[in-house]
Design a protein around this motif. Structure first.
Motif, short mmCIF file in Angstrom:
data_model
loop_
_atom_site.label_atom_id
_atom_site.label_comp_id
_atom_site.label_asym_id
_atom_site.label_seq_id
_atom_site.Cartn_x
_atom_site.Cartn_y
_atom_site.Cartn_z
N GLU A 3 0.64 -0.55 0.06
CA GLU A 3 -0.33 -0.20 0.12
C GLU A 3 0.93 1.33 0.19
N ILE A 5 1.82 5.10 1.34
CA ILE A 5 2.03 5.73 2.07
C ILE A 5 2.11 6.47 1.78
N HIS A 44 9.21 2.36 8.04
CA HIS A 44 8.11 1.75 6.76
C HIS A 44 8.81 2.69 5.38
N ALA A 46 7.67 4.96 3.38
CA ALA A 46 6.44 6.04 2.76
C ALA A 46 6.89 7.44 1.75
N ALA A 93 -2.34 7.69 -2.87
CA ALA A 93 -2.36 6.91 -2.07
C ALA A 93 -3.39 6.00 -0.95
N VAL A 95 -2.64 5.17 2.40
CA VAL A 95 -2.91 5.06 3.43
C VAL A 95 -2.46 7.17 4.09
N LEU A 97 -1.07 10.13 6.48
CA LEU A 97 -0.26 10.04 7.96
C LEU A 97 0.19 11.49 8.05
N LEU A 115 2.28 2.84 13.21
CA LEU A 115 2.42 2.42 11.73
C LEU A 115 2.33 0.22 11.99
N ARG A 122 -4.86 -4.07 10.16
CA ARG A 122 -5.56 -3.51 8.78
C ARG A 122 -6.78 -3.59 8.56
N ILE A 144 -3.19 8.39 11.55
CA ILE A 144 -2.97 7.32 10.67
C ILE A 144 -4.69 6.76 9.73
N THR A 146 -7.24 5.43 6.40
CA THR A 146 -7.58 5.01 4.80
C THR A 146 -7.61 6.08 4.55
#
Length: 272
Positions: A3, A5, A44, A46, A93, A95, A97, A115, A122, A144, A146
């Motif tokens: 996904e 981010i 992560h 991102a 995106a 996800v 933040l 995260l 999820r 965070i 969706t």
């Protein structure tokens, strides 16, 4: 498929208490640059993005983002919910933040922990933060959501505070969204006693001092490193201790259903 981010750092030059705070110098770089540097340390994968307004005052922020080497999105001055949505759409995106630019001491480990919790659950949550309720020292804000969650909030939110602060419509409506919260694993709650964010001149003096003390030896210093420093040198803690617990909730406590009065306090100048 992995996904996508997107970390949105919301920034602007306008500030009623400390104008231009994101461009204040910290060891030869802007406060915004230092914050980006810390967020680039997360594990992560991102995309980092600075989201600012379309007003001329914020041209300097776009120029700084370019100098740092990360993209800048410019949108509505007051509707930050739409600003986040439009930026997320542009970068496709999955996800998103939300991290405000007044958190230059944010610990990348905390971002990763939240995260990790989000992705471990999820299928259970639309929105996960470490703020409802908050336990970490103020200034380690991670929210965070969706893309579906952000889209729904953008379509349905109407109140000024929901548009300005991006996420209140989500966490104020647990009947519409599946909401998760990550709590500091120490069992401690320093959210009202320790202030690592910036809104006043004293906050800047505190943050600049912390960087001077810790950064030369360890650029990736942690939240615990800061706490250890404050224990060793309590005079640093005292620089901005008078503002501990002061946050934006205080202006809307009668409008918020899920935030109690003990989660905010008035600034000293406001109590006179």
């Amino acid at each position: 498929m992995t996904e996508r981010i997107l970390i949105v750092i919301q920034a602007r030059m306008a500030s009623s208490r400390l104008p231009g705070k994101v461009m204040l110098p910290i060891l030869g770089k802007s406060l915004l640059a230092r914050m980006v540097e810390r967020l680039q340390m997360i594990k992560h994968q991102a995309q980092l993005l600075v989201a600012t307004s379309e007003t001329a005052d914020d041209d300097v922020i776009e120029a700084e983002a370019e100098a740092i080497g990360i993209p800048c999105f410019r949108g509505s001055l007051n509707n930050l919910l739409d600003r986040h949505y439009q930026a997320a759409q542009l970068f496709h995106a999955d996800v998103v933040l939300k991290i405000p630019s007044d958190c230059p001491l944010i610990d990348p480990r905390i971002v990763d922990e939240v995260l990790d919790y989000f992705f471990a659950n999820r299928d259970q949550y639309d929105f996960v933060s470490n703020l409802h309720p908050a336990t970490y020292p103020d200034g380690n804000d991670v929210e965070i959501m969706t893309m579906e969650c952000l889209t729904k909030a953008r379509e349905q939110a109407t109140r000024p505070l929901e548009l300005e602060h991006t996420t209140p419509y989500i966490w104020e409506n647990p009947g519409l969204f599946r909401i998760g919260n990550f709590v500091w694993t120490t069992g401690l709650d320093y959210s009202m006693s320790h202030r690592f964010t910036i809104d006043y001149a004293e906050d800047y003096y505190f943050i600049e001092r912390v960087f001077r003390e810790l950064y030369p030896e360890n650029a990736a210093f942690s939240c615990q490193d800061i706490l250890d420093l404050l224990n060793q040198k309590p005079e640093i803690y005292n620089i901005n201790a008078q503002y501990a617990g002061v946050n934006w909730y205080r202006h809307h406590i009668n409008e918020l259903k899920t935030v109690s009065a003990d989660k905010t306090r008035q600034a000293p100048s406001e109590t006179l």
